[in-house]
Every structure is written in C-alpha cells, then in structure tokens.
Design an enzyme around this catalytic site. Sequence first.
Site, PDB file in Angstrom:
ATOM      1  N   ALA A  66       0.876  -1.173   0.000  1.00  0.00           N
ATOM      2  CA  ALA A  66       0.000   0.000   0.000  1.00  0.00           C
ATOM      3  C   ALA A  66       0.913   1.223   0.000  1.00  0.00           C
ATOM      4  CB  ALA A  66      -0.885  -0.025   1.233  1.00  0.00           C
ATOM      5  N   GLY A 109       0.663  -4.834   1.000  1.00  0.00           N
ATOM      6  CA  GLY A 109      -0.521  -4.874   0.147  1.00  0.00           C
ATOM      7  C   GLY A 109      -0.258  -5.538  -1.195  1.00  0.00           C
ATOM      8  N   GLU A 112      -0.659  -9.091  -0.509  1.00  0.00           N
ATOM      9  CA  GLU A 112      -2.087  -9.310  -0.229  1.00  0.00           C
ATOM     10  C   GLU A 112      -2.905  -9.279  -1.526  1.00  0.00           C
ATOM     11  OE1 GLU A 112      -1.712  -6.159   2.777  1.00  0.00           O
ATOM     12  OE2 GLU A 112      -2.814  -7.488   4.106  1.00  0.00           O
ATOM     13  N   GLU A 132       4.653  -5.017   7.267  1.00  0.00           N
ATOM     14  CA  GLU A 132       3.956  -3.894   7.904  1.00  0.00           C
ATOM     15  C   GLU A 132       4.423  -3.648   9.326  1.00  0.00           C
ATOM     16  OE1 GLU A 132       2.500  -6.310   6.114  1.00  0.00           O
ATOM     17  OE2 GLU A 132       0.894  -5.488   4.873  1.00  0.00           O
TER      18      GLU A 132
HETATM   19  C1  HXC Z   1       5.109   4.375  -1.279  1.00  0.00           C
HETATM   20  C2  HXC Z   1       7.011   3.389  -2.077  1.00  0.00           C
HETATM   21  C3  HXC Z   1       6.647   2.154  -1.501  1.00  0.00           C
HETATM   22  C4  HXC Z   1       5.412   2.096  -0.787  1.00  0.00           C
HETATM   23  C5  HXC Z   1       8.540   1.901  -2.484  1.00  0.00           C
HETATM   24  N1  HXC Z   1       8.192   3.195  -2.671  1.00  0.00           N
HETATM   25  N2  HXC Z   1       7.613   1.255  -1.765  1.00  0.00           N
HETATM   26  N3  HXC Z   1       6.237   4.481  -1.967  1.00  0.00           N
HETATM   27  N4  HXC Z   1       4.695   3.231  -0.692  1.00  0.00           N
HETATM   28  N5  HXC Z   1       4.970   0.962  -0.242  1.00  0.00           N
HETATM   29  C6  HXC Z   1       8.917   4.225  -3.392  1.00  0.00           C
HETATM   30  C7  HXC Z   1      10.151   4.689  -2.634  1.00  0.00           C
HETATM   31  O1  HXC Z   1       9.795   5.642  -1.655  1.00  0.00           O
HETATM   32  C8  HXC Z   1      10.977   5.280  -3.750  1.00  0.00           C
HETATM   33  O2  HXC Z   1      10.482   6.533  -4.113  1.00  0.00           O
HETATM   34  C9  HXC Z   1      10.672   4.338  -4.916  1.00  0.00           C
HETATM   35  O3  HXC Z   1       9.440   3.704  -4.604  1.00  0.00           O
HETATM   36  C10 HXC Z   1      11.738   3.277  -5.102  1.00  0.00           C
HETATM   37  O4  HXC Z   1      11.902   2.596  -3.865  1.00  0.00           O
HETATM   38  P1  HXC Z   1      13.327   2.382  -3.160  1.00  0.00           P
HETATM   39  O5  HXC Z   1      13.064   2.148  -1.730  1.00  0.00           O
HETATM   40  O6  HXC Z   1      14.275   3.476  -3.532  1.00  0.00           O
HETATM   41  O7  HXC Z   1      13.818   1.030  -3.883  1.00  0.00           O
HETATM   42  P2  HXC Z   1      14.810  -0.068  -3.301  1.00  0.00           P
HETATM   43  O8  HXC Z   1      15.939   0.558  -2.571  1.00  0.00           O
HETATM   44  O9  HXC Z   1      15.105  -0.981  -4.451  1.00  0.00           O
HETATM   45  O10 HXC Z   1      13.939  -0.874  -2.205  1.00  0.00           O
HETATM   46  C11 HXC Z   1      12.813  -1.651  -2.591  1.00  0.00           C
HETATM   47  C12 HXC Z   1      11.946  -2.030  -1.347  1.00  0.00           C
HETATM   48  C13 HXC Z   1      11.631  -0.723  -0.553  1.00  0.00           C
HETATM   49  C14 HXC Z   1      12.736  -2.997  -0.468  1.00  0.00           C
HETATM   50  C15 HXC Z   1      10.703  -2.708  -1.873  1.00  0.00           C
HETATM   51  O11 HXC Z   1      11.094   0.257  -1.480  1.00  0.00           O
HETATM   52  C16 HXC Z   1      10.630  -0.936   0.543  1.00  0.00           C
HETATM   53  O12 HXC Z   1      10.952  -1.460   1.600  1.00  0.00           O
HETATM   54  N6  HXC Z   1       9.370  -0.494   0.329  1.00  0.00           N
HETATM   55  C17 HXC Z   1       8.340  -0.536   1.332  1.00  0.00           C
HETATM   56  C18 HXC Z   1       7.810  -1.951   1.474  1.00  0.00           C
HETATM   57  C19 HXC Z   1       6.720  -2.002   2.529  1.00  0.00           C
HETATM   58  O13 HXC Z   1       6.933  -1.718   3.704  1.00  0.00           O
HETATM   59  N7  HXC Z   1       5.503  -2.396   2.104  1.00  0.00           N
HETATM   60  C20 HXC Z   1       4.362  -2.504   2.981  1.00  0.00           C
HETATM   61  C21 HXC Z   1       3.609  -1.217   2.970  1.00  0.00           C
HETATM   62  S1  HXC Z   1       2.252  -1.218   4.158  1.00  0.00           S
HETATM   63  P3  HXC Z   1      11.316   7.887  -3.825  1.00  0.00           P
HETATM   64  O14 HXC Z   1      10.496   8.932  -4.527  1.00  0.00           O
HETATM   65  O15 HXC Z   1      11.328   8.026  -2.364  1.00  0.00           O
HETATM   66  O16 HXC Z   1      12.670   7.641  -4.420  1.00  0.00           O
HETATM   67  C22 HXC Z   1       1.043  -2.102   3.418  1.00  0.00           C
HETATM   68  C23 HXC Z   1      -0.258  -2.365   4.146  1.00  0.00           C
HETATM   69  C24 HXC Z   1      -0.448  -1.509   5.316  1.00  0.00           C
HETATM   70  O17 HXC Z   1       1.167  -2.544   2.340  1.00  0.00           O
HETATM   71  C25 HXC Z   1      -1.709  -1.900   6.037  1.00  0.00           C
HETATM   72  C26 HXC Z   1      -1.863  -1.262   7.358  1.00  0.00           C
HETATM   73  C27 HXC Z   1      -2.361   0.143   7.375  1.00  0.00           C
END
Ligand code: HXC
Length: 258
Positions: A66, A109, A112, A132
């Site tokens: 998400a 997400g 999911e 998360e």
């Molecule tokens: C918004 C995201 C994002 C996300 C990545 N980006 N994941 N933006 N939401 N979930 C954005 C980054 O901010 C960045 O933008 C660009 O995408 C590239 O990501 P990087 O981090 O630079 O890439 P990399 O170093 O290759 O790392 C990849 C990754 C990392 C390991 C997947 O991006 C990451 O950990 N993402 C988050 C994963 C996560 O936690 N997902 C769960 C979300 S919560 P910018 O502009 O900053 O360069 C969820 C449900 C929540 O899904 C429900 C409860 C409320």
Amino acid sequence: MSDYETLLIERHDAVTLVRLNRPQALNALNAQVLTDLIAAFAAYDADPEQRCLVLTGSEKAFAAGADIKEMQPNGFSHNYATNFFAGWEQVTATRKPWIAAVAGFALGGGCELAMMADFILAADTAKFGQPEIKLGVAPGMGGSQRLTRAVGKAKAMEMCLTGRMMGADEAERASLVARIVPAADLIEEALKSAAAIAAMAPLAAIANKEMVNAAFETGLAMGIVFERRLFAGLTATEDKTEGMTAFVEKRPGVWSGR
Ligand code: HXC
C-alpha cells in the site's frame, strides 16, 4: 493509450492482461490504483468475450505495498470512517478467473493483492513479504488471513512478526504459489495458463472457482454439499451437453456459455 491512470491493459484474444503502472513508486497501491483496478476488473467480469485475466507488475516489483506516503497522515478516525481498504473486496468479488503473475517485490498490500488472485504464478525473482510490522502496523488487506490459510501458522506468523521476505522457491514449497517460471518467461507462461482457462466452458470456470473458494468458508460436509449442488447445476447447461458430446465424438467442445 490506456483508459486508466495507473494501469496498462492489453487484450490477448480472450485474455485481459493488466499491468500495474506506477514505476516511480514500485507500483505502490494508492487510492487511484484501487479505483482503476475496481473498474478494470468490473469491465473484465462484464465482458463475455473475456474469459481470463492476468494481473502483473514490472520486472522489479509486482507491488511494494500500500502507498505508505498516502497513508502516512491518516489516523484511526479517517481509516474507520472511510472503511479504509474495504474497497479491495470489490476486487475479490470478481466472479471470473484471474491469475497474479508476480516478479520482484510483492510486499505488504502487494503480497495481499497477489493472494486475492485465484492463483499466483511466480517468476524466480519473486519475493513475498508482510513487512507492515516494521512500519508499526500490521497487514490490512487480508494478509494475516490469506497468508495463514496458504502457508500455515508457522510461516505466516514468522513472516508477519519478523517482516522477512520469502523467495520464490520457498513460496512454492509453502504452497503460496502454483508454479515458478524463469523471469523472462513470466508473461508468456501466465498468458498460456490464462488461455487454457479461457478455452474452457465459461460457466464451468466460474463454478470451479466458486467450489474451491467455498473450501475456505465452510466445513468439509457443507463444502461437499455445495460442490455436489453446483455440479448438478452444471449438468443443466448446454455446455455440459456439448462437452460430453464432443468427448464422445472425439472433437473439441464449442462453448456457448449457456
Ligand atoms: C510508497 C514506495 C513504496 C510504498 C517503495 N516506494 N515502496 N512508496 N509506498 N509501499 C517508493 C520509494 O519511496 C521510492 O520513491 C521508490 O518507490 C523506489 O523505492 P526504493 O526504496 O528506492 O527502492 P529499493 O531501494 O530498491 O527498495 C525496494 C523495497 C523498498 C525494499 C521494496 O522500497 C521498501 O521497503 N518499500 C516498502 C515496502 C513495505 O513496507 N511495504 C508494505 C507497505 S504497508 P522515492 O520517490 O522516495 O525515491 C502495506 C499495508 C499496510 O502494504 C496496512 C496497514 C495500514
């Protein structure tokens, strides 16, 4: 040209290929993606010419979760009042079959969403996770329930509590994915699977999907009654007559969808 801001759509005969298209955010699922997916899946479900759908992302990410930046300002009142995430139930309400073709990250997400599909086809680069907890929260789009049903308590609990990712091999061993293919072949293999499904009698495809899904909602005895009733219902279709006649006449069935 796509009708959708965040999706690219291709038609391959009776198969709809939907690509998540927010490369700048690794296909993070924001409100616009949800709006677009609801519309695209509803259009697919309503189109009698389309018999299977493949949902995919990019080589690097199916979807990295998400959209954290969009969720960041929102607290309990907002999320409760808007029933945040409930819109995904419109995606899972899709009656016709669809496949998630996953390469790269399927996190939070993203994992999911993949698990909402009828099955997941994984590239050897696929990585699944529910990280998360690292954000101080927990899954909100069904991850704690669907992952547990798919892989069992031990792995689901470990993944949710540690946030570690599971690679494609482990995901296949754990029955999270149906099959692994080389990343370069992912779309071709997914389209092949989808074309095989699309070639089946359409009512039978819906019924097979309903039966398997019923196994997650009922006890065994009621599930078997449900199966038997639906089976009996299918024997009243024109396509049952055609399918069995075609077998006896040693030719492929020609389906009417009735
Ligand atoms: C918004 C995201 C994002 C996300 C990545 N980006 N994941 N933006 N939401 N979930 C954005 C980054 O901010 C960045 O933008 C660009 O995408 C590239 O990501 P990087 O981090 O630079 O890439 P990399 O170093 O290759 O790392 C990849 C990754 C990392 C390991 C997947 O991006 C990451 O950990 N993402 C988050 C994963 C996560 O936690 N997902 C769960 C979300 S919560 P910018 O502009 O900053 O360069 C969820 C449900 C929540 O899904 C429900 C409860 C409320």
